[in-house]
Design a protein around this motif. Structure first.
Motif, mmCIF file in Angstrom:
data_model
loop_
_atom_site.group_PDB
_atom_site.id
_atom_site.type_symbol
_atom_site.label_atom_id
_atom_site.label_comp_id
_atom_site.label_asym_id
_atom_site.label_seq_id
_atom_site.Cartn_x
_atom_site.Cartn_y
_atom_site.Cartn_z
ATOM 1 N N TYR A 265 3.498 -14.058 -4.410
ATOM 2 C CA TYR A 265 3.481 -12.609 -4.192
ATOM 3 C C TYR A 265 2.076 -12.167 -3.782
ATOM 4 N N VAL A 266 1.080 -12.651 -4.531
ATOM 5 C CA VAL A 266 -0.306 -12.248 -4.246
ATOM 6 C C VAL A 266 -0.715 -12.667 -2.836
ATOM 7 N N GLU A 267 -0.298 -13.848 -2.434
ATOM 8 C CA GLU A 267 -0.650 -14.330 -1.089
ATOM 9 C C GLU A 267 -0.001 -13.492 0.007
ATOM 10 N N ARG A 268 1.125 -12.841 -0.304
ATOM 11 C CA ARG A 268 1.811 -12.010 0.692
ATOM 12 C C ARG A 268 1.382 -10.542 0.643
ATOM 13 N N MET A 269 0.513 -10.164 -0.271
ATOM 14 C CA MET A 269 0.144 -8.761 -0.424
ATOM 15 C C MET A 269 -0.458 -8.211 0.864
ATOM 16 N N LYS A 270 -0.112 -6.970 1.165
ATOM 17 C CA LYS A 270 -0.618 -6.317 2.364
ATOM 18 C C LYS A 270 -2.120 -6.063 2.244
ATOM 19 N N GLU A 271 -2.772 -5.984 3.347
ATOM 20 C CA GLU A 271 -4.198 -5.694 3.361
ATOM 21 C C GLU A 271 -4.460 -4.343 2.704
ATOM 22 N N GLY A 272 -5.369 -4.336 1.776
ATOM 23 C CA GLY A 272 -5.690 -3.101 1.067
ATOM 24 C C GLY A 272 -4.863 -2.885 -0.188
ATOM 25 N N GLN A 273 -3.808 -3.698 -0.396
ATOM 26 C CA GLN A 273 -2.982 -3.552 -1.594
ATOM 27 C C GLN A 273 -3.726 -4.118 -2.791
ATOM 28 N N THR A 274 -3.819 -3.351 -3.839
ATOM 29 C CA THR A 274 -4.582 -3.778 -5.021
ATOM 30 C C THR A 274 -3.707 -4.069 -6.232
ATOM 31 N N ASP A 275 -2.438 -3.620 -6.203
ATOM 32 C CA ASP A 275 -1.561 -3.778 -7.365
ATOM 33 C C ASP A 275 -0.356 -4.649 -7.035
ATOM 34 N N ILE A 276 0.182 -5.264 -8.070
ATOM 35 C CA ILE A 276 1.455 -5.976 -7.967
ATOM 36 C C ILE A 276 2.528 -5.008 -8.444
ATOM 37 N N TYR A 277 3.439 -4.647 -7.570
ATOM 38 C CA TYR A 277 4.434 -3.623 -7.890
ATOM 39 C C TYR A 277 5.710 -4.248 -8.442
ATOM 40 N N PHE A 278 6.279 -3.579 -9.445
ATOM 41 C CA PHE A 278 7.540 -4.052 -10.014
ATOM 42 C C PHE A 278 8.353 -2.853 -10.480
ATOM 43 N N MET A 279 9.653 -3.117 -10.691
ATOM 44 C CA MET A 279 10.514 -2.112 -11.308
ATOM 45 C C MET A 279 11.529 -2.822 -12.189
ATOM 46 N N THR A 280 11.740 -2.275 -13.383
ATOM 47 C CA THR A 280 12.736 -2.826 -14.298
ATOM 48 C C THR A 280 14.029 -2.034 -14.181
ATOM 49 N N GLY A 281 15.105 -2.687 -14.507
ATOM 50 C CA GLY A 281 16.403 -2.019 -14.445
ATOM 51 C C GLY A 281 17.502 -2.928 -14.958
ATOM 52 N N GLU A 282 18.718 -2.406 -15.029
ATOM 53 C CA GLU A 282 19.817 -3.185 -15.590
ATOM 54 C C GLU A 282 20.375 -4.195 -14.608
ATOM 55 N N SER A 283 20.247 -3.962 -13.322
ATOM 56 C CA SER A 283 20.772 -4.896 -12.329
ATOM 57 C C SER A 283 19.964 -4.785 -11.047
ATOM 58 N N ARG A 284 20.079 -5.799 -10.208
ATOM 59 C CA ARG A 284 19.370 -5.786 -8.936
ATOM 60 C C ARG A 284 19.847 -4.633 -8.067
ATOM 61 N N ALA A 285 21.167 -4.399 -8.065
ATOM 62 C CA ALA A 285 21.721 -3.326 -7.236
ATOM 63 C C ALA A 285 21.163 -1.968 -7.652
ATOM 64 N N VAL B 31 6.639 0.881 -10.327
ATOM 65 C CA VAL B 31 6.835 1.912 -9.300
ATOM 66 C C VAL B 31 7.470 3.151 -9.900
ATOM 67 N N ALA B 32 7.913 3.067 -11.157
ATOM 68 C CA ALA B 32 8.574 4.200 -11.806
ATOM 69 C C ALA B 32 7.678 4.861 -12.835
ATOM 70 N N LYS B 33 6.370 4.563 -12.784
ATOM 71 C CA LYS B 33 5.442 5.146 -13.744
ATOM 72 C C LYS B 33 4.194 5.641 -13.046
ATOM 73 N N GLY B 34 3.677 6.730 -13.561
ATOM 74 C CA GLY B 34 2.394 7.240 -13.104
ATOM 75 C C GLY B 34 2.384 7.662 -11.639
ATOM 76 N N GLN B 35 1.204 7.986 -11.144
ATOM 77 C CA GLN B 35 1.005 8.331 -9.739
ATOM 78 C C GLN B 35 0.900 7.049 -8.922
ATOM 79 N N VAL B 36 1.368 7.087 -7.688
ATOM 80 C CA VAL B 36 1.252 5.909 -6.828
ATOM 81 C C VAL B 36 0.363 6.243 -5.638
ATOM 82 N N ASP B 37 -0.405 5.247 -5.240
ATOM 83 C CA ASP B 37 -1.262 5.405 -4.073
ATOM 84 C C ASP B 37 -0.859 4.362 -3.039
ATOM 85 N N LEU B 38 -0.080 4.801 -2.042
ATOM 86 C CA LEU B 38 0.387 3.890 -1.004
ATOM 87 C C LEU B 38 -0.383 4.076 0.296
ATOM 88 N N GLY B 39 -1.537 4.650 0.175
ATOM 89 C CA GLY B 39 -2.340 4.864 1.378
ATOM 90 C C GLY B 39 -1.893 6.074 2.175
#
Length: 628
Positions: A422-442, A486-494
Motif C-alpha cells: 500500500y505504501v509503495e502505491r501511495m500517491k505523491e503527496g499522500q501522507t496517510d494510510i486511509y481505511f474504513m471499517t464496516g460490516e461488509s465490503r459492499a 476516512v469516516a473520522k475527523g477532517q480530511v485533507d485530500l489536496g
C-alpha cells in the motif's frame, strides 16, 4: 536386619491426602515411576562414562513392567544407577525437606482437585502417588558398584519398613500391591495389559529407553533359537522427532507426527524444528496447520502446544508457551529443567517459560514472513483473523505483525494487500494510510465517505473483521505513516476548502440543523469528502465508532451514546433546496421532517441502524406521496 520407622507427622498427612485422590487422573502414578526409572538409567550411563572403574553392565539398559494378575501386582523395574540404604532413607523415607508444610497448606487451600494435582510435582513427591492405587508398595534397590541392596515397604499409614539385603539386582524395582478391583475409587484395573499400554503410549512414548511389558500374556511369547527367551518388543516408540537433527527426519515423519498431535487429517502447511540452548535448554517441534479447526474462535476452544519434560508428557494444551493469537500452532516443546508436574499457575509466572514463549513467537512469526506468497495466502485465509488479535496483545512484535497483515482494499477486488505494498502505491503527496471499517465490503464500498477518495484515486483499506474495529484504535502508524479513518475527523485530500462566502451562506442553516438534531449530532458542517451524496456522518478523530460501541454493549458493557458530526454536500440539490426553503421560511414544519430524513439517509448509507425505523418510513412515505 529389618527395622520399622515412622514417617514424620507432615509426611503422614501428605500420604493421607495422596491416598484420597489428590490426583484427578490416577494414571499419572505410572508416568511418575517410569520417569524415575528413566532418570536412574540416565544417571548410570553418565556415571559409567565418568567413572571408568565402575563395574556395571550397560549393554541392555531398559525399563521393565511386570504384571501379575493372580497376585494383583504391578512392578516397575530398571537396571539403572539404583540407591544405597542412605539414599532410600533420605529420598523415600522422608519428604519433609521438600517443603511438605508449604505443600500441605496449598493443598488445603486448593478448592479444585485439578489444582491439587498440579501442586504435587512441585515438591518432588510423585513417588507417593502410588498409594492412590496400591494398598502396599515394596521397593527393592541396589546401587551400582555396591554389593548389598535395600528393601523398603510401606502401606502408607504412617510407618515404613527398611532392611538390608545381601543380594539384589542392580537398579530399582517398585512393586505395587494394587487395591482390590472392586474398590470404590478404582476406575481401571491396572493389571490389564491394554490399560498399561495405553498409559505408556500417552505419557512415556518418547522416553529414550525401551519400556518392556512382561505379563502372563507376553512372557511365553517366542523363544530364540538357542532356547533363550526373547526380549519383548518395547511399548514405547522412543522416536522423539524433536530430539533428532532435522536432516535425519523425513517430511513424511513430520506429517504423521503432526496428525498425531493435532488430530487433523491433512498435512501441515509448515514445520518448525528448533532447539534452544544456553541457561535453559529445550527442543521444539511446531506446526502451522493448513486449515483452521472448527473451534478456533470458540471461547473454550483448545489452544497451546504439548509440554514434555525430558521426553515425558506433562500436559496437552500448555497455554503459557504460546500467546492466544497463535492458538492455531500445534506441536511439542520439550524442556529439560522443569519439574514433571509443575503447575499451570507457576508456568505462567516462570521466567524461563516466558523466555521460551518469546523465542517461539519470534520463530513462528519469522517463519510466516518467509513463506512463499501462495502458501502465505492459504495461511492468511485460514488464520488471518486470529493473527490480528496479536496487534492488541503483543506490543513487542507489533511491527512484524503489521508486516504480516493482508487487507482488502479498493485497489483490487480479489487480492488483499500488505501495508508495505500500500505504501509503495501511495500517491505523491499522500501522507496517510486511509481505511474504513464496516460490516461488509459492499457496505464500505457504497459508503458516501469514500466518494472523494475514489474520485481522486486514493486507495482505501476495507476492514470488515470485528477485531479490525479494535486494533485500528490502538495502532496509529505504520512505517511513519498515520493510519487515518476516512469516516473520522477532517480530511485533507489536496482540495480547496469550502469558500468562505459559501460557508457564510449556509451558516444559518447549519446552526439550525445542529439544534434540530441535537439529540443525535454534536455538529453540522459542510463537507469536502462528498461528491455525489447529500450527507454523511463522521466521528471526531478520537471518537469510538458505532460498530465498536455496539460490540461493547453486546458484551454487557454500558456505553454512553457518542454523538457524531453530520456533514453536508453544499453542491447537492437536496442541500441547496433545504437552504433555500430555510431562508424563505425558517419556521416551516416541513423543515424539521426534512432534517430528520437527511440524517436518517446518511445513517443508512453507512450501514447504521435507525433509532425509530417506523417514523422514518412514515415520513419518507408522506414526502413521496406529496411529490406525486
Amino acid at each position: 536386619m529389618s527395622e520399622t520407622l515412622e514417617f514424620q507427622a507432615e509426611t503422614r498427612q501428605l500420604l493421607q491426602l495422596m491416598v484420597h485422590s489428590i490426583y484427578s487422573n490416577k494414571d499419572i502414578f505410572l508416568r511418575e515411576l517410569i520417569s524415575n526409572a528413566s532418570d536412574a538409567l540416565d544417571k548410570l550411563r553418565l556415571e559409567s562414562l565418568v567413572n571408568k572403574e565402575l563395574d556395571v553392565d550397560t549393554s541392555d539398559l531398559h525399563i521393565q513392567l511386570e504384571i501379575d494378575k493372580d497376585q494383583r501386582t504391578l512392578t516397575v523395574r530398571d537396571n539403572g544407577v539404583g540407591m544405597s540404604h542412605d539414599d532410600v532413607v533420605s529420598l523415600i523415607g522422608t519428604i519433609a525437606k521438600s517443603g511438605t508444610a508449604e505443600l500441605l497448606k496449598q493443598l488445603r487451600e486448593s478448592a479444585e482437585q485439578t489444582q491439587r494435582a498440579e501442586l504435587i510435582g512441585q515438591f518432588g513427591v510423585g513417588f507417593y502417588s502410588t498409594f492412590m492405587v496400591a494398598d502396599r508398595v515394596t521397593l527393592v534397590t541396589r546401587r551400582a558398584g555396591e554389593s548389598q541392596g535395600t528393601r523398603w515397604e510401606s502401606a502408607g499409614e504412617g510407618t515404613y519398613e527398611i532392611e538390608t539385603l545381601d543380594e539384589a539386582p542392580q537398579g530399582t524395582a517398585v512393586t505395587l500391591h494394587l487395591k482390590p478391583e472392586d474398590s470404590e475409587d478404582q476406575l481401571f484395573d491396572y493389571t490389564a495389559e491394554w490399560k498399561v499400554r495405553e498409559i505408556v503410549k500417552k505419557y512415556s512414548d518418547f522416553i529414550a529407553w525401551p519400556i518392556r511389558l512382561v505379563s502372563g500374556e507376553t512372557k511365553d511369547e517366542g523363544d530364540q533359537k538357542e532356547g533363550e527367551q526373547a526380549a519383548p518388543a518395547p511399548l514405547n516408540s522412543m522416536k522423539a522427532l524433536w530430539a533428532r537433527p532435522r536432516s535425519e527426519v523425513a517430511q513424511e515423519e513430520y506429517n504423521e507426527f503432526y496428525k498425531h498431535v493435532s488430530h487433523d487429517w491433512t498435512d501441515p502447511l509448515e514445520t518448525i524444528h528448533m532447539k534452544g540452548e544456553g541457561t535453559f535448554e529445550y527442543e521444539a517441534l511446531l506446526f502451522i496447520p493448513a486449515r483452521a479447526p472448527f473451534d478456533l474462535f470458540m471461547r473454550d476452544g483448545h489452544r497451546g502446544v504439548q509440554l514434555y519434560v525430558k521426553r515425558v508428557f506433562i500436559m496437552d494444551d500448555c497455554e503459557a508457551l504460546t500467546p492466544r493469537y497463535l492458538r492455531f500452532v500445534k506441536g511439542v516443546v520439550d524442556a529439560h529443567d522443569l519439574s514433571l508436574n509443575i503447575s499451570r499457575e507457576i508456568l505462567q509466572q516462570d521466567r524461563q517459560i516466558q523466555v521460551v514463549q518469546r523465542r517461539l513467537v519470534k520463530k513462528v512469526l519469522s517463519t510466516l514472513k518467509d513463506l512463499p506468497a501462495e502458501r502465505y495466502a492459504t495461511f492468511w485465509n485460514e488464520f488471518g483473523r486470529a493473527l490480528k488479535e496479536g496487534l492488541l496483545d503483543d506490543a513487542d512484535n507489533r511491527e512484524t505483525l503489521l508486516d504480516l497483515l493482508r487487507l482488502p482494499s479498493t485497489h483490487s477486488p480479489d487480492e488483499p494487500t500488505s501495508l508495505r505494498d500500500y505504501v509503495e502505491r501511495m500517491k505523491e503527496g499522500q501522507t496517510d494510510i486511509y481505511f474504513m471499517t464496516g460490516e461488509s465490503r459492499a457496505t464500505v464500498e457504497h459508503s458516501p465517505h469514500l466518494e472523494a477518495f475514489l474520485a481522486k484515486g486514493y486507495e482505501v483499506l476495507i476492514l470488515t473483521d470485528p477485531v479490525d474495529e479494535v486494533w485500528v484504535e490502538q495502532v496509529s502508524q505504520y512505517d511513519g505513516k498515520n493510519l487515518q479513518s476516512v469516516a473520522k475527523g477532517q480530511v485533507d485530500l489536496g482540495a480547496e476548502d469550502v469558500p468562505e462566502e459559501r460557508t457564510e451562506e449556509f451558516a444559518p442553516l447549519l446552526s439550525w440543523l445542529t439544534t434540530a438534531l441535537e439529540a443525535d449530532v454534536k455538529e453540522v458542517r459542510l463537507s469536502t469528502r462528498l461528491t455525489t451524496s447529500a450527507a454523511c456522518i463522521v466521528g471526531d478523530a478520537h471518537d469510538i465508532t458505532p460498530t465498536l460501541e455496539k460490540m461493547y454493549r453486546a458484551m454487557g458493557q454500558e456505553m454512553p451514546h457518542t454523538k457524531r458530526i453530520l456533514e453536508l454536500n453544499p453542491g447537492h440539490p437536496l442541500v441547496t433546496g433545504l437552504r433555500d426553503a430555510f431562508t424563505a421560511d425558517s419556521t416551516a414544519p416541513a423543515l424539521t421532517e426534512t432534517a430528520e430524513l437527511l440524517y436518517g439517509m446518511a445513517l443508512l448509507a453507512e450501514g447504521g441502524e435507525l433509532a425509530d425505523p417506523s417514523r422514518f418510513t412514515r415520513l419518507l412515505a408522506d414526502r413521496l406521496a406529496r411529490s406525486l
